[in-house]
Design an enzyme around this catalytic site. Structure first.
Site, short mmCIF file in Angstrom:
data_model
loop_
_atom_site.label_atom_id
_atom_site.label_comp_id
_atom_site.label_asym_id
_atom_site.label_seq_id
_atom_site.Cartn_x
_atom_site.Cartn_y
_atom_site.Cartn_z
N ASP A 160 0.82 -1.22 0.00
CA ASP A 160 0.00 0.00 0.00
C ASP A 160 0.85 1.27 0.00
O ASP A 160 0.49 2.26 -0.64
CB ASP A 160 -0.94 0.01 1.21
CG ASP A 160 -2.22 -0.77 0.95
OD1 ASP A 160 -2.62 -0.88 -0.22
OD2 ASP A 160 -2.82 -1.27 1.91
N GLY A 161 1.97 1.25 0.73
CA GLY A 161 2.84 2.42 0.76
C GLY A 161 3.36 2.78 -0.62
O GLY A 161 3.39 3.96 -1.01
N ASP A 220 -1.84 12.01 22.32
CA ASP A 220 -0.54 11.72 21.70
C ASP A 220 -0.47 12.29 20.29
O ASP A 220 0.62 12.48 19.75
CB ASP A 220 -0.30 10.21 21.65
CG ASP A 220 0.11 9.63 23.00
OD1 ASP A 220 0.37 10.42 23.92
OD2 ASP A 220 0.16 8.39 23.12
N ALA A 279 -6.51 2.70 7.46
CA ALA A 279 -5.08 2.73 7.80
C ALA A 279 -4.91 3.13 9.27
O ALA A 279 -5.52 2.56 10.16
CB ALA A 279 -4.35 3.66 6.84
N TYR A 280 -4.11 4.15 9.55
CA TYR A 280 -3.79 4.56 10.92
C TYR A 280 -5.05 4.95 11.69
O TYR A 280 -5.21 4.66 12.88
CB TYR A 280 -2.78 5.71 10.88
CG TYR A 280 -2.10 6.03 12.20
CD1 TYR A 280 -2.30 5.27 13.35
CD2 TYR A 280 -1.23 7.12 12.28
CE1 TYR A 280 -1.66 5.58 14.53
CE2 TYR A 280 -0.58 7.43 13.47
CZ TYR A 280 -0.81 6.66 14.59
OH TYR A 280 -0.17 6.97 15.77
N SER A 281 -5.98 5.61 11.03
CA SER A 281 -7.21 6.04 11.69
C SER A 281 -7.97 4.84 12.26
O SER A 281 -8.51 4.91 13.37
CB SER A 281 -8.10 6.81 10.70
OG SER A 281 -9.30 7.23 11.31
#
Length: 287
Positions: A68-69, A171, A183-185
């Site tokens: 994906d990156g 954070d 993804a990160y979410s």
């Protein structure tokens, strides 16, 4: 048809997948353009090597081989030339991949015109220091603010259309597109949003508050983010994980929908729900 091809050769299976893709494209008599950097790594009479600034511009579409990156990085480059992109998975999950390495026979759909193109919204992230504009970044997945080499939480003031949304003691904070919702979410507790629903997703990272839910905003929202304790938390921001930028005092991010879109090629008829359930099952099977 002329296709530009980019490969992330640091991926374990990428070299073999690239050879197989080149073989399939040769059978289909599709001309292949690649950046000069690959001249000594991949050989075929069907390949023309060009400067990296030209190989996408002169093609009909871009094929990107990797995870994906890699596909996200390639999508940025393709969007700059308004070209569609087909991702071929040589990594693990490959949410953005249109084909797996076992499905290369389906490349014939490119010349048979049997594919669709999904328009994926992107983010424009404008960085300001002391009210002076510094630089604009374009994201397909997300922009993330997080504390730097400090254990201090970030005190982030989020406003929308000039009105206060919330003050986060966290954070960090993520603003994601629907594409970035997986993804990160997602890892931070955010919702999964169908990529056809254009929106901005605001998700805190380890928020020290009884209110720690994600919030969804309409696609044409203007979200402004300021870190009020930058001296203590030494915040950084990153767009699609490709660059990390330290945020100085009196700096801010202005996040909006970009005028550019990523055009993702879909050859198979899988729905968003099909892809999601298959990839998430695959994720847990790998653990």
């Amino acid at each position: 048809m002329t296709v530009s091809l980019y490969v992330n050769l640091t991926r374990k299976n990428a070299y073999k997948v690239a050879l197989d893709v080149i073989g399939e494209l040769e059978k289909l008599k599709i001309k292949i353009l690649m950046p000069e950097e690959f001249r000594t790594k991949l050989f075929s009479a069907a390949i023309e090597f060009l400067p990296s600034a030209d190989f996408i511009r002169r093609s009909d579409l871009l094929i990107s081989i990797g995870g994906d990156g890699t596909i996200i990085h390639s999508a940025h480059r393709a969007a700059a030339f308004d070209k569609p992109i087909l991702g071929i998975n040589a990594g693990n999950l490959g949410f953005l991949a249109g084909l797996e390495k076992e499905e290369l026979h389906l490349l014939r759909a490119l010349i048979d015109d049997k594919y669709t193109v999904d328009r994926r919204m992107m983010l424009s992230v404008k960085y300001y220091e002391a009210e002076a504009f510094v630089k604009e970044y374009i994201c397909l997945n997300d922009v993330v603010i997080a504390h730097g080499n400090s254990l201090k939480m970030c005190d982030i003031e989020a406003t929308g259309e000039g009105k206060r949304i919330f003050d986060y003691q966290a954070d960090g904070l993520i603003v994601a597109t629907p594409t970035g919702s997986t993804a990160y979410s997602l890892s931070a507790g955010g919702p999964v949003v169908d990529t056809a629903i254009e929106s901005l997703i605001l998700t805190p990272i380890c928020n020290h508050s009884l209110f720690s839910r994600s919030m969804l905003f309409k696609a044409d929202s203007v979200i402004e983010l300021k870190v009020k304790n930058s001296e203590a938390s030494r915040p950084l921001f990153s767009c699609d994980g490709e660059s990390t930028v330290p945020m100085g005092e009196n700096s801010r991010l202005l996040v909006t929908r970009s005028e550019k879109y990523a055009k993702i090629i879909r050859i198979k008829s899988d729905s968003f729900a099909d892809i999601l359930s298959h990839k998430l099952i695959e994720r847990y099977a790998l653990r």
